[in-house]
Motif scaffolding. Structure first.
Motif, PDB file in Angstrom:
ATOM      1  N   ARG A  62       0.811  -1.225   0.000  1.00  0.00           N
ATOM      2  CA  ARG A  62       0.000   0.000   0.000  1.00  0.00           C
ATOM      3  C   ARG A  62       0.839   1.267   0.000  1.00  0.00           C
ATOM      4  NH1 ARG A  62      -2.429   0.401   4.735  1.00  0.00           N
ATOM      5  NH2 ARG A  62      -1.045  -1.140   5.644  1.00  0.00           N
ATOM      6  N   GLY A  63       2.072   1.171  -0.490  1.00  0.00           N
ATOM      7  CA  GLY A  63       2.930   2.351  -0.636  1.00  0.00           C
ATOM      8  C   GLY A  63       3.138   3.104   0.664  1.00  0.00           C
ATOM      9  N   LYS A  64       2.924   4.422   0.597  1.00  0.00           N
ATOM     10  CA  LYS A  64       3.161   5.293   1.746  1.00  0.00           C
ATOM     11  C   LYS A  64       2.311   4.893   2.950  1.00  0.00           C
ATOM     12  CE  LYS A  64       3.156  10.168   3.185  1.00  0.00           C
ATOM     13  NZ  LYS A  64       3.169   9.789   4.555  1.00  0.00           N
ATOM     14  N   ASP A  69       2.108   2.929   8.523  1.00  0.00           N
ATOM     15  CA  ASP A  69       1.743   1.933   9.537  1.00  0.00           C
ATOM     16  C   ASP A  69       2.988   1.436  10.267  1.00  0.00           C
ATOM     17  OD1 ASP A  69      -0.949   2.059   8.920  1.00  0.00           O
ATOM     18  OD2 ASP A  69      -0.954   0.229   7.708  1.00  0.00           O
ATOM     19  N   GLU A  70       4.034   1.159   9.516  1.00  0.00           N
ATOM     20  CA  GLU A  70       5.290   0.686  10.106  1.00  0.00           C
ATOM     21  C   GLU A  70       5.865   1.739  11.048  1.00  0.00           C
ATOM     22  OE1 GLU A  70       9.559  -1.185   8.646  1.00  0.00           O
ATOM     23  OE2 GLU A  70       8.289  -0.168   7.176  1.00  0.00           O
ATOM     24  N   LEU A  71       5.854   2.984  10.609  1.00  0.00           N
ATOM     25  CA  LEU A  71       6.353   4.090  11.439  1.00  0.00           C
ATOM     26  C   LEU A  71       5.514   4.234  12.715  1.00  0.00           C
ATOM     27  CD1 LEU A  71       8.362   6.449  11.649  1.00  0.00           C
ATOM     28  CD2 LEU A  71       6.695   7.844  10.416  1.00  0.00           C
ATOM     29  N   PHE A  72       4.195   4.182  12.570  1.00  0.00           N
ATOM     30  CA  PHE A  72       3.297   4.273  13.723  1.00  0.00           C
ATOM     31  C   PHE A  72       3.596   3.177  14.738  1.00  0.00           C
ATOM     32  CE2 PHE A  72      -0.551   2.511  15.692  1.00  0.00           C
ATOM     33  CZ  PHE A  72      -0.910   3.575  16.510  1.00  0.00           C
ATOM     34  N   ILE A  91       6.310  -8.503  -1.188  1.00  0.00           N
ATOM     35  CA  ILE A  91       5.399  -9.641  -1.234  1.00  0.00           C
ATOM     36  C   ILE A  91       4.974  -9.974  -2.662  1.00  0.00           C
ATOM     37  CG2 ILE A  91       3.191  -8.462  -0.884  1.00  0.00           C
ATOM     38  CD1 ILE A  91       4.243 -11.570   0.993  1.00  0.00           C
ATOM     39  N   LYS A  92       4.836  -8.960  -3.510  1.00  0.00           N
ATOM     40  CA  LYS A  92       4.454  -9.221  -4.905  1.00  0.00           C
ATOM     41  C   LYS A  92       5.536 -10.017  -5.619  1.00  0.00           C
ATOM     42  CE  LYS A  92       1.438  -5.254  -5.620  1.00  0.00           C
ATOM     43  NZ  LYS A  92       1.268  -3.973  -6.326  1.00  0.00           N
ATOM     44  N   LYS A  93       6.780  -9.633  -5.402  1.00  0.00           N
ATOM     45  CA  LYS A  93       7.900 -10.345  -6.025  1.00  0.00           C
ATOM     46  C   LYS A  93       7.975 -11.778  -5.503  1.00  0.00           C
ATOM     47  CE  LYS A  93      12.922 -10.193  -6.422  1.00  0.00           C
ATOM     48  NZ  LYS A  93      14.138  -9.545  -5.965  1.00  0.00           N
ATOM     49  N   TYR A  94       7.847 -11.927  -4.190  1.00  0.00           N
ATOM     50  CA  TYR A  94       7.909 -13.256  -3.583  1.00  0.00           C
ATOM     51  C   TYR A  94       6.783 -14.142  -4.108  1.00  0.00           C
ATOM     52  CZ  TYR A  94       8.338 -16.799   0.078  1.00  0.00           C
ATOM     53  OH  TYR A  94       8.485 -17.978   0.758  1.00  0.00           O
ATOM     54  N   ALA A  95       5.581 -13.601  -4.204  1.00  0.00           N
ATOM     55  CA  ALA A  95       4.432 -14.361  -4.702  1.00  0.00           C
ATOM     56  C   ALA A  95       4.662 -14.799  -6.148  1.00  0.00           C
ATOM     57  CB  ALA A  95       3.162 -13.525  -4.591  1.00  0.00           C
ATOM     58  N   LYS A  96       5.190 -13.905  -6.952  1.00  0.00           N
ATOM     59  CA  LYS A  96       5.450 -14.227  -8.358  1.00  0.00           C
ATOM     60  C   LYS A  96       6.500 -15.329  -8.480  1.00  0.00           C
ATOM     61  CE  LYS A  96       6.504 -12.065 -12.768  1.00  0.00           C
ATOM     62  NZ  LYS A  96       6.824 -10.826 -13.462  1.00  0.00           N
ATOM     63  N   GLU A  97       7.581 -15.208  -7.698  1.00  0.00           N
ATOM     64  CA  GLU A  97       8.656 -16.216  -7.736  1.00  0.00           C
ATOM     65  C   GLU A  97       8.147 -17.602  -7.337  1.00  0.00           C
ATOM     66  OE1 GLU A  97      11.658 -14.659  -5.124  1.00  0.00           O
ATOM     67  OE2 GLU A  97      12.348 -13.192  -6.606  1.00  0.00           O
ATOM     68  N   LYS A  98       7.290 -17.646  -6.328  1.00  0.00           N
ATOM     69  CA  LYS A  98       6.789 -18.926  -5.814  1.00  0.00           C
ATOM     70  C   LYS A  98       5.514 -19.405  -6.520  1.00  0.00           C
ATOM     71  CE  LYS A  98       9.567 -19.604  -2.240  1.00  0.00           C
ATOM     72  NZ  LYS A  98      10.202 -20.853  -1.902  1.00  0.00           N
ATOM     73  N   LYS A  99       4.977 -18.538  -7.378  1.00  0.00           N
ATOM     74  CA  LYS A  99       3.712 -18.819  -8.066  1.00  0.00           C
ATOM     75  C   LYS A  99       2.570 -18.994  -7.065  1.00  0.00           C
ATOM     76  CE  LYS A  99       5.873 -20.444 -12.153  1.00  0.00           C
ATOM     77  NZ  LYS A  99       6.678 -21.461 -12.713  1.00  0.00           N
TER      78      LYS A  99
END
Length: 114
Positions: A62-64, A69-72, A91-99
């Protein structure tokens, strides 16, 4: 709110959900449920005889907003004096790599790789 909090505390004790001396790692998303859990357990840590730490995973979906959220979460833990751990994963890259779907990838990373 005190009545509800006391009922939760008594339930934890009665069901032996948390044992004295345990160190709990709270999965802290920044949402209402996890923030309540952290604040409640922090407030009751001496009565329960526990130590707390918190972990946050930024899935970068979710970008910024995700970064906020992480900062909070980090700032909240700093205010409370709670040990804080944070992890950023693509997570998008990981999901793509693992299908995997995004949900499957997130579940695997949360439960099996931390």
């Amino acid at each position: 709110m005190k009545v509800i909090e006391e009922k939760i505390f008594l339930l934890i004790k009665e069901k032996k959900m948390i044992e004295t001396g345990e160190k709990l790692l709270i999965a802290l998303s920044g949402g209402a449920d996890s923030v309540f859990a952290l604040k409640f357990l922090h407030q009751k840590k001496d009565k329960l005889g526990i130590k707390l730490a918190a972990a946050h995973i930024n899935h970068q979906l979710r970008g910024k907003e995700a970064d906020d959220d992480e900062l909070f979460c980090g700032e909240l833990c700093k205010e409370l004096g709670v040990e804080f751990h944070s992890l950023k994963v693509d997570i998008k890259k990981y999901a793509k790599e693992k299908k995997y779907s995004i949900e499957e990838a997130g579940r695997e990373l949360r439960y099996f790789n931390l």
